[in-house]
Scaffold this active site. Structure first.
Site, mmCIF file in Angstrom:
data_model
loop_
_atom_site.group_PDB
_atom_site.id
_atom_site.type_symbol
_atom_site.label_atom_id
_atom_site.label_comp_id
_atom_site.label_asym_id
_atom_site.label_seq_id
_atom_site.Cartn_x
_atom_site.Cartn_y
_atom_site.Cartn_z
ATOM 1 N N GLY A 172 0.818 -1.204 0.000
ATOM 2 C CA GLY A 172 0.000 0.000 0.000
ATOM 3 C C GLY A 172 0.852 1.253 0.000
ATOM 4 C CB SER B 197 4.712 -3.591 -1.352
ATOM 5 O OG SER B 197 4.994 -2.243 -1.606
ATOM 6 C CG MET B 198 4.482 0.263 1.964
ATOM 7 S SD MET B 198 6.198 0.728 2.307
ATOM 8 C CE MET B 198 6.129 1.104 4.053
ATOM 9 C CG HIS C 234 8.093 -3.602 -5.049
ATOM 10 N ND1 HIS C 234 7.000 -3.711 -5.868
ATOM 11 C CD2 HIS C 234 7.647 -2.913 -3.959
ATOM 12 C CE1 HIS C 234 5.951 -3.126 -5.316
ATOM 13 N NE2 HIS C 234 6.318 -2.640 -4.159
ATOM 14 C CG ASP D 150 7.384 -6.791 -8.124
ATOM 15 O OD1 ASP D 150 7.817 -5.695 -7.742
ATOM 16 O OD2 ASP D 150 6.261 -6.950 -8.636
#
Length: 246
Positions: free
Chosen positions: A119, A148-149, A176, A226
């Site tokens: 997000g 991600s986050m 990433h 990624d």
């Protein structure tokens, strides 16, 4: 009702069914806060003790609702959930809960379960910084997905107390570089946005380096694209310390 988000059922005048609203947005509680001068963090939990009954407001139904009882019990056990995309709303709610529970007892650990596709960067960094700020140690547990986050928050747990569930075909941790949604700006604004994005990337990279023990060049290279990892691969990388045993 999403687990980990403090909400209560509220029925507006003239409506048959109640809908879930944030505790601090419930009109009855807002009025009570104005009269009593109660701060927002205390209001999250004041509702757990006393039902507020008035026409068109939160009623004693709250204390009988299974979801409310479940969340109340989880909060009291200091168990929190991030089960959605990271945005300002869930970030502020988790921050408020961590700060409140830290004030209540700064010696008892917190447990944050994560199943998130990632997000927004700034709300995620805010959660990470709060985890480092509060006195209790924060255990992070990855279940399903921490991308991600989500992986950034996962790696921010207390070192030696970061755990992932074992099933490699379900379990995925992904890192990433940050991305921008600023595509149609003027040239000057786009350049400023790009500069800020590079600063954010450097900040995130250095946190991964600090928390995983990997060399800077390795993390920088991996964040170019990624990189998906199983639970055991995430353990080898240093994002988690333990893989749960069946």
């Amino acid at each position: 009702m999403p687990i980990g988000v403090p909400k209560v059922p509220f029925r507006s005048p003239g409506e048959e069914d109640a809908s879930w609203v944030d505790v601090i947005r419930c009109p009855a509680i807002k009025n009570k806060r104005k009269r009593a001068g109660i701060y927002t963090l205390i209001l999250f939990f004041a509702i757990f003790v006393k039902p507020y009954a008035s026409k068109g407001a939160c009623t004693a139904l709250i204390l009988r609702d299974p979801n409310f009882i479940l969340n109340n019990r989880l909060y009291r056990e200091r168990v929190l959930f991030l089960g959605q995309e990271v945005d300002s709303e869930i970030s502020n709610q988790l921050i408020g809960l961590m700060v409140y529970l830290s004030i209540e007892n700064d010696n008892k650990d917190l447990y944050l379960f994560i199943n998130s596709p990632g997000g927004w960067v700034i709300p995620g960094v805010a959660i990470y910084d709060t985890m480092q700020f509060v006195q209790p140690q924060v255990h992070t547990i990855c279940m399903g997905l921490a991308a991600s986050m989500g992986s950034f928050i996962l790696v921010g747990g207390e070192i030696t107390k970061r755990l992932a569930f074992p099933h490699a075909w379900r379990q995925r941790v992904m890192i990433h570089q940050p991305a921008s949604s600023f595509y149609e700006a003027q040239t000057g604004e786009f350049i400023l946005e790009a500069e800020e994005l590079l600063k954010l990337r450097e900040t995130l990279t250095r946190v991964y380096v600090q928390r995983t023990g990997k060399p800077l060049w390795v993390v920088s290279e991996d964040m170019e694209r990624d990189v998906f990892m199983s639970a055991t691969e995430a353990q080898a990388y240093g994002i988690v310390d333990l893989v749960a045993v069946e």
